[in-house]
Design an enzyme around this catalytic site. Sequence first.
Site, PDB file in Angstrom:
ATOM      1  N   LYS A 118      10.468  -1.215   4.528  1.00 26.06           N
ATOM      2  CA  LYS A 118      10.041  -0.049   3.763  1.00 26.06           C
ATOM      3  C   LYS A 118       9.097   0.818   4.603  1.00 26.06           C
ATOM      4  O   LYS A 118       8.438   0.331   5.506  1.00 26.06           O
ATOM      5  CB  LYS A 118       9.337  -0.514   2.482  1.00 26.06           C
ATOM      6  CG  LYS A 118       9.025   0.576   1.469  1.00 26.06           C
ATOM      7  CD  LYS A 118       8.429  -0.045   0.215  1.00 26.06           C
ATOM      8  CE  LYS A 118       8.129   1.035  -0.832  1.00 26.06           C
ATOM      9  NZ  LYS A 118       7.060   1.951  -0.385  1.00 26.06           N
ATOM     10  N   GLY A 119       9.039   2.102   4.301  1.00 27.50           N
ATOM     11  CA  GLY A 119       8.146   2.988   5.033  1.00 27.50           C
ATOM     12  C   GLY A 119       6.680   2.621   4.833  1.00 27.50           C
ATOM     13  O   GLY A 119       6.267   2.232   3.746  1.00 27.50           O
ATOM     14  N   VAL A 151       4.817   0.154   6.254  1.00 35.16           N
ATOM     15  CA  VAL A 151       4.417  -1.262   6.206  1.00 35.16           C
ATOM     16  C   VAL A 151       4.041  -1.820   7.580  1.00 35.16           C
ATOM     17  O   VAL A 151       3.697  -2.993   7.693  1.00 35.16           O
ATOM     18  CB  VAL A 151       5.530  -2.135   5.584  1.00 35.16           C
ATOM     19  CG1 VAL A 151       5.784  -1.736   4.144  1.00 35.16           C
ATOM     20  CG2 VAL A 151       6.815  -2.073   6.414  1.00 35.16           C
ATOM     21  N   GLY A 152       4.102  -0.983   8.616  1.00 36.42           N
ATOM     22  CA  GLY A 152       3.706  -1.444   9.944  1.00 36.42           C
ATOM     23  C   GLY A 152       4.862  -1.814  10.854  1.00 36.42           C
ATOM     24  O   GLY A 152       4.708  -2.641  11.756  1.00 36.42           O
ATOM     25  N   THR A 201       6.378   0.067  13.183  1.00 37.75           N
ATOM     26  CA  THR A 201       6.153   0.526  14.556  1.00 37.75           C
ATOM     27  C   THR A 201       5.132  -0.342  15.271  1.00 37.75           C
ATOM     28  O   THR A 201       5.317  -0.699  16.440  1.00 37.75           O
ATOM     29  CB  THR A 201       5.697   1.998  14.559  1.00 37.75           C
ATOM     30  OG1 THR A 201       6.701   2.808  13.948  1.00 37.75           O
ATOM     31  CG2 THR A 201       5.459   2.489  15.980  1.00 37.75           C
ATOM     32  N   THR A 202       4.056  -0.701  14.583  1.00 37.45           N
ATOM     33  CA  THR A 202       3.045  -1.575  15.185  1.00 37.45           C
ATOM     34  C   THR A 202       3.648  -2.924  15.546  1.00 37.45           C
ATOM     35  O   THR A 202       3.413  -3.460  16.635  1.00 37.45           O
ATOM     36  CB  THR A 202       1.867  -1.778  14.213  1.00 37.45           C
ATOM     37  OG1 THR A 202       1.302  -0.509  13.889  1.00 37.45           O
ATOM     38  CG2 THR A 202       0.801  -2.659  14.834  1.00 37.45           C
ATOM     39  N   ASP A 215      13.615   6.367  13.872  1.00 31.14           N
ATOM     40  CA  ASP A 215      13.009   6.936  12.665  1.00 31.14           C
ATOM     41  C   ASP A 215      12.736   8.415  12.915  1.00 31.14           C
ATOM     42  O   ASP A 215      12.029   8.757  13.865  1.00 31.14           O
ATOM     43  CB  ASP A 215      11.705   6.203  12.355  1.00 31.14           C
ATOM     44  CG  ASP A 215      11.110   6.596  11.007  1.00 31.14           C
ATOM     45  OD1 ASP A 215      11.523   7.643  10.458  1.00 31.14           O
ATOM     46  OD2 ASP A 215      10.240   5.872  10.513  1.00 31.14           O
ATOM     47  N   ASN A 250       2.546  -7.767   6.702  1.00 37.19           N
ATOM     48  CA  ASN A 250       1.341  -7.099   7.195  1.00 37.19           C
ATOM     49  C   ASN A 250       0.334  -6.818   6.076  1.00 37.19           C
ATOM     50  O   ASN A 250       0.653  -6.922   4.892  1.00 37.19           O
ATOM     51  CB  ASN A 250       1.723  -5.777   7.877  1.00 37.19           C
ATOM     52  CG  ASN A 250       2.283  -5.985   9.267  1.00 37.19           C
ATOM     53  OD1 ASN A 250       1.845  -6.873   9.995  1.00 37.19           O
ATOM     54  ND2 ASN A 250       3.244  -5.159   9.646  1.00 37.19           N
ATOM     55  N   CYS A 257     -11.918  -6.475  -2.644  1.00 38.52           N
ATOM     56  CA  CYS A 257     -11.078  -7.205  -1.690  1.00 38.52           C
ATOM     57  C   CYS A 257     -10.540  -8.475  -2.325  1.00 38.52           C
ATOM     58  O   CYS A 257      -9.355  -8.816  -2.162  1.00 38.52           O
ATOM     59  CB  CYS A 257     -11.882  -7.552  -0.437  1.00 38.52           C
ATOM     60  SG  CYS A 257     -12.457  -6.119   0.496  1.00 38.52           S
TER      61      CYS A 257
END
EC number: 3.6.-.-
Length: 325
Positions: free
Chosen positions: A22-23, A25-26, A28-29, A51, A258, A270
């Site tokens: 999904k867009g 969500v990390g 590329t990292t 992309d 992630n 948190c």
Amino acid sequence: MEPTLKNILENPSLKWIFVGGKGGVGKTTTSSSLATLFAKSGKKTIIISTDPAHNLSDCFDQKIGGQPILIKGIDNLSAMEIDPTVDPDKLKLPTLQGFMNDQATKSLLSELISSVPGIDEAMSFAELMNSVDEMKYDLIIFDTAPTGHTLRLLNFPNIMEKGLNKLVQLRYNFQNLASQFQGLFGSQEEFDQQMNQMFSKIETMKDTVTKVNAQMKDKNKTTFIGVCIPEFLSMYETERLVQELTKFKIDIHNIVINQVLFPDDQCKMCNARAKMQKKYLDQMIDLYDDFHVVIMPLQENEVRGIDGLKQFCELLLKPKTVPQV
């Protein structure tokens, strides 16, 4: 199974790795860090973004474009950003250029090609795969677009096959039409020769797609890594991705989760978010018990540049379990 990506790094036969989900969500990292790990292991590696909203330049903190460029500070690593949905006018389709001198013929053949939905993208994808394969990299990593776009990309070989069958049918109809208007197209012999040239090029492209398709279905050469975050929509998209890839017969046995929060006595929000995440983490661990599920903690800072990627790389290889809340 071990909750790291070591199994990927230790597979010497891998040639193609797709990273998707999904867009936001990390992806590329994760893909950039994996590419860094392979490059540091001595493999000549290229990472390619498909992309349309490219992020590789930001991730590596270096300008990256449509041609392979070496990444500064990392030996053996190159990167490029391409758009698989190329404008048909700019695409080197094996059709008109060099075959037809008559503008009317060019126009009609252009209509014939464009009448097949997705054929331009399929040919573009085939051209990309063919050109990348000729670059002689040890490993090609694709940083893909969000799930829906990626699934369509991976289905291009099927589109190509169906499209070519339709083009063959249209070809005979078009030849019959041409025989009635020989003054427009020249002699029947000239037209047949031109059509044969065009379809010879298309068949060559089909052979390329068929070869790529076979490689993509070979689990020893190709694998897909799903990336998600511990939230409902992302988990849903991941399962959809796994189901579709299984249908396409493309290997997937690694999932990276992630942005996982760990309990903090000093942060009530948190802890509340961590509790919510744990519900989905438990479900995913249970659902994918035969996968390597990698849990990645939420980073304090944006992962950008070589130093940030190196830290992320280390985490991909360190096993972590679901935080206890």
